[in-house]
Design an enzyme around this catalytic site. Sequence first.
Site, PDB file in Angstrom:
ATOM      1  N   GLN A 251       1.032  -1.016  -0.375  1.00 57.65           N
ATOM      2  CA  GLN A 251      -0.269  -0.077  -0.227  1.00 57.65           C
ATOM      3  C   GLN A 251       1.305   1.047   0.487  1.00 57.65           C
ATOM      4  O   GLN A 251       0.001   2.186  -1.032  1.00 57.65           O
ATOM      5  CB  GLN A 251      -0.930   0.225   1.303  1.00 57.65           C
ATOM      6  N   HIS A 254       1.325   3.426  -3.569  1.00 58.49           N
ATOM      7  CA  HIS A 254       0.289   4.066  -3.993  1.00 58.49           C
ATOM      8  C   HIS A 254       0.828   5.338  -4.206  1.00 58.49           C
ATOM      9  O   HIS A 254       0.491   5.924  -5.227  1.00 58.49           O
ATOM     10  CB  HIS A 254      -0.803   4.160  -3.472  1.00 58.49           C
ATOM     11  N   GLU A 319      -8.150   3.578   6.698  1.00 57.14           N
ATOM     12  CA  GLU A 319      -8.602   3.212   4.816  1.00 57.14           C
ATOM     13  C   GLU A 319      -8.900   1.927   5.039  1.00 57.14           C
ATOM     14  O   GLU A 319      -9.922   1.561   4.973  1.00 57.14           O
ATOM     15  CB  GLU A 319      -8.711   4.018   3.921  1.00 57.14           C
ATOM     16  N   HIS A 320      -7.855   1.082   5.347  1.00 64.93           N
ATOM     17  CA  HIS A 320      -7.711  -0.641   5.177  1.00 64.93           C
ATOM     18  C   HIS A 320      -6.845  -0.847   6.112  1.00 64.93           C
ATOM     19  O   HIS A 320      -5.678  -0.677   7.125  1.00 64.93           O
ATOM     20  CB  HIS A 320      -6.949  -0.698   4.040  1.00 64.93           C
ATOM     21  N   ASP A 353      -7.675  -4.747  -3.634  1.00 67.79           N
ATOM     22  CA  ASP A 353      -7.462  -3.910  -4.747  1.00 67.79           C
ATOM     23  C   ASP A 353      -7.886  -4.484  -5.805  1.00 67.79           C
ATOM     24  O   ASP A 353      -9.322  -3.196  -6.350  1.00 67.79           O
ATOM     25  CB  ASP A 353      -5.980  -3.490  -4.293  1.00 67.79           C
ATOM     26  N   HIS A 413     -49.395  25.163   7.183  1.00 65.95           N
ATOM     27  CA  HIS A 413     -49.442  24.079   7.665  1.00 65.95           C
ATOM     28  C   HIS A 413     -50.436  23.679   8.164  1.00 65.95           C
ATOM     29  O   HIS A 413     -51.628  22.921   7.918  1.00 65.95           O
ATOM     30  CB  HIS A 413     -47.928  22.863   8.272  1.00 65.95           C
TER      31      HIS A 413
END
Length: 446
Positions: A251, A254, A319-320, A353, A413
């Site tokens: 990761q 990335h 995230e992961h 992924d 109303h």
Amino acid sequence: MGHKFLKSGSTTETANTPRVDVSAIVKGVIDEIRLTGDDAVRKYSDKYDKWAPQSFKLTQEEILAAIAACPNQTIDDIKQVQANVKAFAAAQRNSIRDFELEIRPGVFLGQKNVPIDCVGAYIPGGRYPLLASAHMTILTAKVAGVRHVVGCTPPIAGKIPNATVAAMHLAGADEIFILGGVQAVVAMAVGTQTIRKVDFIAGPGNAFVAEGKRQLFGEIGIDLFAGPTEILLVADETADPFTIATDILSQAEHGPDSPAVIITTSEVVGQKSIEIIDELLKNLSTGSIAGVSWDAFGEVIVVDSLAEAWKLADEYASEHVQVFTKRPRDALENMSAYGALFLGEKTCVSYGDKVIGTNHVLPTRKAARYTGGLWVGKFLRTVTYQEVKSSEASGELGRLCGRAARAENFEGHARSGDLRAQKYLSDKVAWIQDYQELGNGTKARL
């Protein structure tokens, strides 16, 4: 209780990124594309990607040529992965149901889940051709029932990215444009002479793409405010440091600003993981990127217990989250803030992924505290309807509405309720009686 840092990140700033005013640049692109449409799109595509063809949209012949240029194995693999994604997305769709409920005699309330009509999917390119993003965005939208999907992906080194185009087409894209960057996002969001305006945009991208989506949110819907990829790994003394190191670097590659965190109950596991990461970086082809990320944003933290590990992991809201413990499923009971969980050594983030079938568009920067990732439901609008069939029920609701609305000083109303109370329960309502006495013919209608 306490934390011990075996490694801390060297910076909290984005590593090796020029200090530019991303927001101002993106605003300029949006303003210009609104004004001149395709001319501005072509200008920015030429500027940033050296790509300015007569038409950004691929013809059917060009799409088929791109597919034909791919190895058969690549096409077979795309189809297998898409079968996984489709199966999971279909199960998600089946979990969402329409219903109608009679909450009291003669009063019906209902819910429908209606697909968004037109969606834009941004499939990143640049450093890597992320063809998996085509599965996650286009295919998921189609399973949700979206009628029309526009896909955009940038050229790579001045050429059409054949495998990405194949993935987009096989996922069900109705139109494919070789167009990247913020100019693609803006063109889909506002519409140009040749690119239709969409209602919603999904897909990850760089800082400019993310900022474009942020500025255009409200005018269109978006999937997530996405930041750099994140990984957090929870490990006990049973975890294999070599596997930890390999997965952390999967990761970190990335980008130069991807947080990579190890939380462990074992100092031995933590220290050995650091040593192996440093060794693996020497021979990793993407080591120049992963190394910067690991140096700047990598952390290894030793905690006293798994209870403390779960708590700290939730604070990161990564995230992961990979779980390498004796009983990895304990995380399902003890954690709540994450984009996606990967349970056990046999399961890695790279599966999520690329191939396993769950969606890889996930919340970052602690957004997991308030949202999940992209799924079928993001492409649906949950709408409601109501019908009162019983005269008596309408009258009773009218009385209730009159009282409730006047408690808030909403006289208009209240009068809508009063009218039903008089019509269906023969209540004598003063303001209606006064109006009838004006002799304007209203009485006959009532």
